[in-house]
Design a protein around this motif. Structure first.
Motif, PDB file in Angstrom:
ATOM      1  N   GLY A 146       0.849  -1.292  -0.053  1.00  0.00           N
ATOM      2  CA  GLY A 146      -0.039  -0.028   0.012  1.00  0.00           C
ATOM      3  C   GLY A 146       0.789   1.319   0.017  1.00  0.00           C
ATOM      4  O   GLY A 146       0.518   2.108  -0.669  1.00  0.00           O
ATOM      5  N   GLY A 147       2.015   1.175   0.806  1.00  0.00           N
ATOM      6  CA  GLY A 147       2.831   2.245   0.866  1.00  0.00           C
ATOM      7  C   GLY A 147       3.429   2.560  -0.405  1.00  0.00           C
ATOM      8  O   GLY A 147       3.605   3.743  -1.074  1.00  0.00           O
ATOM      9  N   CYS A 148       3.900   1.516  -1.339  1.00  0.00           N
ATOM     10  CA  CYS A 148       4.422   1.724  -2.495  1.00  0.00           C
ATOM     11  C   CYS A 148       3.515   2.187  -3.641  1.00  0.00           C
ATOM     12  O   CYS A 148       4.111   2.964  -4.334  1.00  0.00           O
ATOM     13  N   VAL A 149       2.251   1.755  -3.479  1.00  0.00           N
ATOM     14  CA  VAL A 149       1.315   2.087  -4.491  1.00  0.00           C
ATOM     15  C   VAL A 149       0.946   3.920  -4.181  1.00  0.00           C
ATOM     16  O   VAL A 149       0.701   4.612  -4.793  1.00  0.00           O
ATOM     17  N   PHE A 150       0.991   4.011  -2.890  1.00  0.00           N
ATOM     18  CA  PHE A 150       0.645   5.580  -2.576  1.00  0.00           C
ATOM     19  C   PHE A 150       2.007   6.392  -3.178  1.00  0.00           C
ATOM     20  O   PHE A 150       1.618   7.469  -3.845  1.00  0.00           O
ATOM     21  N   VAL A 151       3.191   5.981  -3.080  1.00  0.00           N
ATOM     22  CA  VAL A 151       4.359   6.716  -3.564  1.00  0.00           C
ATOM     23  C   VAL A 151       4.204   6.792  -5.154  1.00  0.00           C
ATOM     24  O   VAL A 151       4.485   7.843  -5.568  1.00  0.00           O
ATOM     25  N   VAL A 152       4.004   5.842  -5.661  1.00  0.00           N
ATOM     26  CA  VAL A 152       3.811   5.720  -7.167  1.00  0.00           C
ATOM     27  C   VAL A 152       2.895   6.498  -7.787  1.00  0.00           C
ATOM     28  O   VAL A 152       2.855   7.292  -8.473  1.00  0.00           O
ATOM     29  N   HIS A 153       1.617   6.448  -7.154  1.00  0.00           N
ATOM     30  CA  HIS A 153       0.591   7.138  -7.327  1.00  0.00           C
ATOM     31  C   HIS A 153       0.689   8.859  -7.266  1.00  0.00           C
ATOM     32  O   HIS A 153       0.335   9.572  -8.186  1.00  0.00           O
ATOM     33  N   PHE A 154       1.030   9.006  -5.924  1.00  0.00           N
ATOM     34  CA  PHE A 154       1.557  10.487  -5.903  1.00  0.00           C
ATOM     35  C   PHE A 154       2.595  11.026  -6.443  1.00  0.00           C
ATOM     36  O   PHE A 154       2.501  12.112  -7.176  1.00  0.00           O
ATOM     37  N   THR A 155       3.660  10.456  -6.624  1.00  0.00           N
ATOM     38  CA  THR A 155       4.761  10.718  -7.721  1.00  0.00           C
ATOM     39  C   THR A 155       4.091  11.015  -9.197  1.00  0.00           C
ATOM     40  O   THR A 155       4.466  12.145  -9.750  1.00  0.00           O
ATOM     41  N   GLY A 156       3.419  10.018  -9.767  1.00  0.00           N
ATOM     42  CA  GLY A 156       2.863  10.408 -10.783  1.00  0.00           C
ATOM     43  C   GLY A 156       1.941  11.505 -11.013  1.00  0.00           C
ATOM     44  O   GLY A 156       2.026  12.326 -12.226  1.00  0.00           O
ATOM     45  N   GLN A 157       1.181  11.880 -10.044  1.00  0.00           N
ATOM     46  CA  GLN A 157       0.321  12.917 -10.015  1.00  0.00           C
ATOM     47  C   GLN A 157       1.242  14.427 -10.033  1.00  0.00           C
ATOM     48  O   GLN A 157       0.851  15.253 -10.559  1.00  0.00           O
ATOM     49  N   VAL A 158       2.283  14.228  -9.250  1.00  0.00           N
ATOM     50  CA  VAL A 158       3.375  15.398  -9.226  1.00  0.00           C
ATOM     51  C   VAL A 158       3.959  15.610 -10.684  1.00  0.00           C
ATOM     52  O   VAL A 158       3.892  16.737 -11.241  1.00  0.00           O
ATOM     53  N   VAL A 159       4.476  14.477 -11.101  1.00  0.00           N
ATOM     54  CA  VAL A 159       4.947  14.513 -12.519  1.00  0.00           C
ATOM     55  C   VAL A 159       3.904  15.237 -13.531  1.00  0.00           C
ATOM     56  O   VAL A 159       4.119  16.107 -14.471  1.00  0.00           O
ATOM     57  N   ALA A 160       2.711  14.546 -13.370  1.00  0.00           N
ATOM     58  CA  ALA A 160       1.511  14.943 -14.508  1.00  0.00           C
ATOM     59  C   ALA A 160       1.231  16.566 -14.330  1.00  0.00           C
ATOM     60  O   ALA A 160       0.886  17.322 -15.135  1.00  0.00           O
ATOM     61  N   ALA A 161       1.296  17.077 -12.795  1.00  0.00           N
ATOM     62  CA  ALA A 161       1.141  18.567 -12.760  1.00  0.00           C
ATOM     63  C   ALA A 161       2.274  19.368 -13.287  1.00  0.00           C
ATOM     64  O   ALA A 161       1.937  20.473 -14.050  1.00  0.00           O
ATOM     65  N   ILE A 162       3.540  18.963 -13.131  1.00  0.00           N
ATOM     66  CA  ILE A 162       4.576  19.568 -13.905  1.00  0.00           C
ATOM     67  C   ILE A 162       4.377  19.732 -15.283  1.00  0.00           C
ATOM     68  O   ILE A 162       4.535  20.587 -15.910  1.00  0.00           O
ATOM     69  N   VAL A 163       4.031  18.653 -15.821  1.00  0.00           N
ATOM     70  CA  VAL A 163       3.772  18.814 -17.111  1.00  0.00           C
ATOM     71  C   VAL A 163       3.041  19.582 -17.889  1.00  0.00           C
ATOM     72  O   VAL A 163       2.841  20.302 -18.670  1.00  0.00           O
ATOM     73  N   ARG A 164       1.699  19.566 -16.899  1.00  0.00           N
ATOM     74  CA  ARG A 164       0.658  20.351 -17.523  1.00  0.00           C
ATOM     75  C   ARG A 164       0.967  21.713 -16.997  1.00  0.00           C
ATOM     76  O   ARG A 164       0.477  22.632 -17.713  1.00  0.00           O
ATOM     77  N   GLY A 165       1.520  22.103 -16.070  1.00  0.00           N
ATOM     78  CA  GLY A 165       1.989  23.568 -15.908  1.00  0.00           C
ATOM     79  C   GLY A 165       3.002  24.049 -16.782  1.00  0.00           C
ATOM     80  O   GLY A 165       2.821  25.127 -17.351  1.00  0.00           O
ATOM     81  N   ARG A 166       3.820  23.145 -17.304  1.00  0.00           N
ATOM     82  CA  ARG A 166       4.823  23.761 -18.402  1.00  0.00           C
ATOM     83  C   ARG A 166       3.932  23.968 -19.662  1.00  0.00           C
ATOM     84  O   ARG A 166       4.127  25.045 -20.291  1.00  0.00           O
ATOM     85  N   ARG A 167       2.839  23.100 -20.114  1.00  0.00           N
ATOM     86  CA  ARG A 167       2.266  23.071 -21.204  1.00  0.00           C
ATOM     87  C   ARG A 167       1.234  24.390 -21.221  1.00  0.00           C
ATOM     88  O   ARG A 167       1.405  25.156 -22.144  1.00  0.00           O
ATOM     89  N   ALA A 168       0.838  24.536 -20.052  1.00  0.00           N
ATOM     90  CA  ALA A 168      -0.100  25.904 -20.019  1.00  0.00           C
ATOM     91  C   ALA A 168       0.728  27.037 -19.977  1.00  0.00           C
ATOM     92  O   ALA A 168       0.318  28.099 -20.527  1.00  0.00           O
ATOM     93  N   ALA A 169       1.914  26.924 -19.321  1.00  0.00           N
ATOM     94  CA  ALA A 169       3.068  28.191 -19.269  1.00  0.00           C
ATOM     95  C   ALA A 169       3.332  28.268 -20.891  1.00  0.00           C
ATOM     96  O   ALA A 169       3.220  29.679 -21.397  1.00  0.00           O
ATOM     97  N   ARG A 170       3.565  27.544 -21.564  1.00  0.00           N
ATOM     98  CA  ARG A 170       3.973  27.397 -22.882  1.00  0.00           C
ATOM     99  C   ARG A 170       2.621  28.101 -23.739  1.00  0.00           C
ATOM    100  O   ARG A 170       3.127  29.032 -24.564  1.00  0.00           O
TER     101      ARG A 170
END
Length: 88
Positions: free
Chosen positions: A57-81
Motif C-alpha cells: 500500500g505504501g509503494c502504491v501511494f508513493v507511485v501514485h502521488f509521484t505520478g500526480q506530481v509529474v503530471a502536474a509539472i507537465v501540465r504546468g509547463r504546457r499551460a505556461a507555454r
C-alpha cells in the motif's frame, strides 16, 4: 488549474488503502482456505496479512502521488507555454 497537495495525497491514499485491503484479504483467504501453493504451514499470518499489505500500500501511494506530481509539472509547463504563445 493548479496542483493541490492534500487532494493528491488523499487520492493516492485511497489507491494505497484499496491495494492494501486487497492484499490483506488475499492473504487472509489463503490462510483460512488452505489454498496456499507451498502449504498453509509456510504462511506467516502477521507477515502476509499485516506487513506485506502495508508495504505494498505504501509503494502504491508513493507511485501514485509521484505520478500526480509529474503530471502536474507537465501540465504546468504546457499551460505556461500555451499562454506565452497567445501573448505574441
Amino acid at each position: 488549474m493548479h496542483f493541490r497537495t492534500l487532494r493528491a495525497a488523499l487520492w493516492a491514499a485511497t489507491w494505497g488503502l484499496g491495494v492494501s485491503l486487497g492484499v490483506a484479504l488475499g492473504g487472509w483467504l489463503t490462510v483460512i482456505g488452505g489454498a496456499g501453493t507451498p502449504g498453509v504451514e509456510s504462511l506467516d499470518l502477521a507477515q502476509d496479512v499485516f506487513v506485506l499489505p502495508l508495504v505494498v500500500g505504501g509503494c502504491v501511494f508513493v507511485v501514485h502521488f509521484t505520478g500526480q506530481v509529474v503530471a502536474a509539472i507537465v501540465r504546468g509547463r504546457r499551460a505556461a507555454r500555451d499562454s506565452n504563445t497567445e501573448d505574441e
